[in-house]
Motif scaffolding. Sequence first.
Motif, PDB file in Angstrom:
ATOM      1  N   ILE A 186       0.817  -1.219   0.000  1.00  0.00           N
ATOM      2  CA  ILE A 186       0.000   0.000   0.000  1.00  0.00           C
ATOM      3  C   ILE A 186       0.848   1.265   0.000  1.00  0.00           C
ATOM      4  O   ILE A 186       0.327   2.357  -0.267  1.00  0.00           O
ATOM      5  CB  ILE A 186      -0.978   0.027   1.189  1.00  0.00           C
ATOM      6  CG1 ILE A 186      -0.224   0.186   2.509  1.00  0.00           C
ATOM      7  CG2 ILE A 186      -1.846  -1.199   1.222  1.00  0.00           C
ATOM      8  CD1 ILE A 186      -1.138   0.376   3.687  1.00  0.00           C
ATOM      9  N   ALA A 187       2.144   1.148   0.296  1.00  0.00           N
ATOM     10  CA  ALA A 187       3.023   2.313   0.234  1.00  0.00           C
ATOM     11  C   ALA A 187       3.313   2.712  -1.210  1.00  0.00           C
ATOM     12  O   ALA A 187       3.734   3.838  -1.480  1.00  0.00           O
ATOM     13  CB  ALA A 187       4.338   2.027   0.964  1.00  0.00           C
ATOM     14  N   ASN A 188       3.057   1.803  -2.135  1.00  0.00           N
ATOM     15  CA  ASN A 188       3.257   2.088  -3.554  1.00  0.00           C
ATOM     16  C   ASN A 188       2.072   2.904  -4.074  1.00  0.00           C
ATOM     17  O   ASN A 188       0.922   2.466  -3.976  1.00  0.00           O
ATOM     18  CB  ASN A 188       3.357   0.765  -4.331  1.00  0.00           C
ATOM     19  CG  ASN A 188       3.727   0.995  -5.779  1.00  0.00           C
ATOM     20  OD1 ASN A 188       3.571   2.084  -6.332  1.00  0.00           O
ATOM     21  ND2 ASN A 188       4.220  -0.049  -6.430  1.00  0.00           N
ATOM     22  N   PRO A 189       2.293   4.117  -4.628  1.00  0.00           N
ATOM     23  CA  PRO A 189       1.194   4.937  -5.132  1.00  0.00           C
ATOM     24  C   PRO A 189       0.314   4.221  -6.149  1.00  0.00           C
ATOM     25  O   PRO A 189      -0.879   4.508  -6.269  1.00  0.00           O
ATOM     26  CB  PRO A 189       1.913   6.133  -5.777  1.00  0.00           C
ATOM     27  CG  PRO A 189       3.216   6.206  -5.063  1.00  0.00           C
ATOM     28  CD  PRO A 189       3.596   4.775  -4.768  1.00  0.00           C
ATOM     29  N   GLU A 190       0.875   3.254  -6.886  1.00  0.00           N
ATOM     30  CA  GLU A 190       0.098   2.531  -7.879  1.00  0.00           C
ATOM     31  C   GLU A 190      -1.019   1.693  -7.242  1.00  0.00           C
ATOM     32  O   GLU A 190      -2.004   1.369  -7.895  1.00  0.00           O
ATOM     33  CB  GLU A 190       1.026   1.609  -8.698  1.00  0.00           C
ATOM     34  CG  GLU A 190       2.022   2.352  -9.569  1.00  0.00           C
ATOM     35  CD  GLU A 190       1.332   3.195 -10.631  1.00  0.00           C
ATOM     36  OE1 GLU A 190       0.290   2.727 -11.160  1.00  0.00           O
ATOM     37  OE2 GLU A 190       1.801   4.295 -10.908  1.00  0.00           O
ATOM     38  N   PHE A 191      -0.841   1.352  -5.955  1.00  0.00           N
ATOM     39  CA  PHE A 191      -1.843   0.524  -5.276  1.00  0.00           C
ATOM     40  C   PHE A 191      -3.217   1.185  -5.304  1.00  0.00           C
ATOM     41  O   PHE A 191      -4.234   0.523  -5.505  1.00  0.00           O
ATOM     42  CB  PHE A 191      -1.412   0.271  -3.829  1.00  0.00           C
ATOM     43  CG  PHE A 191      -2.481  -0.340  -2.973  1.00  0.00           C
ATOM     44  CD1 PHE A 191      -2.869  -1.667  -3.145  1.00  0.00           C
ATOM     45  CD2 PHE A 191      -3.118   0.407  -1.993  1.00  0.00           C
ATOM     46  CE1 PHE A 191      -3.866  -2.233  -2.361  1.00  0.00           C
ATOM     47  CE2 PHE A 191      -4.109  -0.151  -1.198  1.00  0.00           C
ATOM     48  CZ  PHE A 191      -4.485  -1.474  -1.380  1.00  0.00           C
ATOM     49  N   TYR A 192      -3.266   2.507  -5.129  1.00  0.00           N
ATOM     50  CA  TYR A 192      -4.551   3.208  -5.049  1.00  0.00           C
ATOM     51  C   TYR A 192      -5.155   3.487  -6.420  1.00  0.00           C
ATOM     52  O   TYR A 192      -6.171   4.169  -6.520  1.00  0.00           O
ATOM     53  CB  TYR A 192      -4.393   4.503  -4.237  1.00  0.00           C
ATOM     54  CG  TYR A 192      -4.274   4.204  -2.764  1.00  0.00           C
ATOM     55  CD1 TYR A 192      -5.395   4.068  -1.963  1.00  0.00           C
ATOM     56  CD2 TYR A 192      -3.026   4.006  -2.177  1.00  0.00           C
ATOM     57  CE1 TYR A 192      -5.284   3.760  -0.621  1.00  0.00           C
ATOM     58  CE2 TYR A 192      -2.901   3.693  -0.840  1.00  0.00           C
ATOM     59  CZ  TYR A 192      -4.043   3.575  -0.062  1.00  0.00           C
ATOM     60  OH  TYR A 192      -3.935   3.265   1.273  1.00  0.00           O
ATOM     61  N   SER A 200     -10.078  -2.109  -0.689  1.00  0.00           N
ATOM     62  CA  SER A 200     -10.803  -2.354   0.558  1.00  0.00           C
ATOM     63  C   SER A 200     -10.382  -3.680   1.181  1.00  0.00           C
ATOM     64  O   SER A 200     -10.222  -3.784   2.405  1.00  0.00           O
ATOM     65  CB  SER A 200     -12.313  -2.353   0.293  1.00  0.00           C
ATOM     66  OG  SER A 200     -12.742  -1.097  -0.178  1.00  0.00           O
ATOM     67  N   TYR A 201     -10.192  -4.689   0.340  1.00  0.00           N
ATOM     68  CA  TYR A 201      -9.806  -6.012   0.838  1.00  0.00           C
ATOM     69  C   TYR A 201      -8.430  -5.967   1.509  1.00  0.00           C
ATOM     70  O   TYR A 201      -8.252  -6.481   2.615  1.00  0.00           O
ATOM     71  CB  TYR A 201      -9.795  -7.018  -0.305  1.00  0.00           C
ATOM     72  CG  TYR A 201      -9.244  -8.375   0.089  1.00  0.00           C
ATOM     73  CD1 TYR A 201     -10.019  -9.280   0.811  1.00  0.00           C
ATOM     74  CD2 TYR A 201      -7.939  -8.742  -0.250  1.00  0.00           C
ATOM     75  CE1 TYR A 201      -9.507 -10.513   1.200  1.00  0.00           C
ATOM     76  CE2 TYR A 201      -7.421  -9.973   0.125  1.00  0.00           C
ATOM     77  CZ  TYR A 201      -8.211 -10.850   0.845  1.00  0.00           C
ATOM     78  OH  TYR A 201      -7.700 -12.071   1.227  1.00  0.00           O
ATOM     79  N   VAL A 202      -7.459  -5.324   0.847  1.00  0.00           N
ATOM     80  CA  VAL A 202      -6.103  -5.269   1.386  1.00  0.00           C
ATOM     81  C   VAL A 202      -6.068  -4.469   2.688  1.00  0.00           C
ATOM     82  O   VAL A 202      -5.424  -4.873   3.662  1.00  0.00           O
ATOM     83  CB  VAL A 202      -5.132  -4.660   0.355  1.00  0.00           C
ATOM     84  CG1 VAL A 202      -3.753  -4.433   0.974  1.00  0.00           C
ATOM     85  CG2 VAL A 202      -5.009  -5.569  -0.860  1.00  0.00           C
ATOM     86  N   LEU A 203      -6.765  -3.335   2.723  1.00  0.00           N
ATOM     87  CA  LEU A 203      -6.788  -2.528   3.936  1.00  0.00           C
ATOM     88  C   LEU A 203      -7.456  -3.272   5.087  1.00  0.00           C
ATOM     89  O   LEU A 203      -7.032  -3.168   6.244  1.00  0.00           O
ATOM     90  CB  LEU A 203      -7.508  -1.203   3.677  1.00  0.00           C
ATOM     91  CG  LEU A 203      -6.822  -0.239   2.704  1.00  0.00           C
ATOM     92  CD1 LEU A 203      -7.632   1.037   2.546  1.00  0.00           C
ATOM     93  CD2 LEU A 203      -5.407   0.095   3.170  1.00  0.00           C
ATOM     94  N   ALA A 204      -8.484  -4.042   4.766  1.00  0.00           N
ATOM     95  CA  ALA A 204      -9.164  -4.832   5.799  1.00  0.00           C
ATOM     96  C   ALA A 204      -8.232  -5.918   6.334  1.00  0.00           C
ATOM     97  O   ALA A 204      -8.203  -6.195   7.543  1.00  0.00           O
ATOM     98  CB  ALA A 204     -10.438  -5.453   5.225  1.00  0.00           C
ATOM     99  N   GLN A 205      -7.465  -6.548   5.438  1.00  0.00           N
ATOM    100  CA  GLN A 205      -6.512  -7.569   5.860  1.00  0.00           C
ATOM    101  C   GLN A 205      -5.431  -6.979   6.758  1.00  0.00           C
ATOM    102  O   GLN A 205      -5.027  -7.584   7.750  1.00  0.00           O
ATOM    103  CB  GLN A 205      -5.866  -8.219   4.629  1.00  0.00           C
ATOM    104  CG  GLN A 205      -6.806  -9.127   3.841  1.00  0.00           C
ATOM    105  CD  GLN A 205      -7.237 -10.333   4.674  1.00  0.00           C
ATOM    106  OE1 GLN A 205      -8.382 -10.423   5.123  1.00  0.00           O
ATOM    107  NE2 GLN A 205      -6.330 -11.253   4.892  1.00  0.00           N
ATOM    108  N   LEU A 206      -4.971  -5.776   6.406  1.00  0.00           N
ATOM    109  CA  LEU A 206      -3.945  -5.119   7.200  1.00  0.00           C
ATOM    110  C   LEU A 206      -4.480  -4.773   8.595  1.00  0.00           C
ATOM    111  O   LEU A 206      -3.786  -4.936   9.608  1.00  0.00           O
ATOM    112  CB  LEU A 206      -3.471  -3.856   6.492  1.00  0.00           C
ATOM    113  CG  LEU A 206      -2.226  -3.169   7.061  1.00  0.00           C
ATOM    114  CD1 LEU A 206      -1.040  -4.116   7.090  1.00  0.00           C
ATOM    115  CD2 LEU A 206      -1.889  -1.932   6.243  1.00  0.00           C
TER     116      LEU A 206
END
Length: 227
Positions: A186-192, A200-206
């Motif tokens: 998620i630190a990679n700007p391309e992620f967003y 949403s899935y990745v942020l929920a997992q984190l």
Amino acid sequence: NVVQGGDTIEINGNKRHIISYLSDFLFTPQRAMTPVKALSGGECNRLLLAKLFSQPTNLLVLDEPTNDLDIETLELLEEWLINYQGTLLLVSHDRTFLDNVVTSTLVFSGNGHIEEYIGGYQDWVRQKLSQPISQPVMLKTKTKKSVAEKSSQTKKLNYKEQNELRALPEHIEMLEAEQTKLQVLIANPEFYRESTERISYVLAQLKKLAVDLDEAYQRWEELEKRS
């Protein structure tokens, strides 16, 4: 003043009458004919914007452009910048203005390090909050060392709890490794720029990993006290 005495102006390849163009900046036909020295402060600001956007450019650099603007002129500036087809480099303390205008934020985080985030100020805050702070290194070191030292001193624990205590270091390391992996992602700007569902899935997992790690540390402390 805008067209140096002419009556037409070319904007984005299209010719327009100067009165029509100035109406975009809230000047009535009568007011558009007023000498500059007779304009109010707000009108002078709008005149400057009219001159700025009449220039054929593909890059604008603006330093605190919202200073001393009234609400009407601020809304006008936002509208023109949103529709601007070139690249905009903008410095501003106005967080709402940034949220309304920019598509990417460069954050100076210290020691010469600059991080890029997709979106405006609130987007940056949201992305930073989604990165949980790791447990202190000293606590992690103590945890792994203490578990190893105490593993043979678990007389007060039942067999199942002794096994749980022995397994905690490996379990914590696994959670930390997964947490680090997602934080890098998620630190990679391309992620967003990915789909909303994926983000949403990745942020929920984190978020879940942060909870799991906290519970694991608490469980270790509980078992160690009883050992």
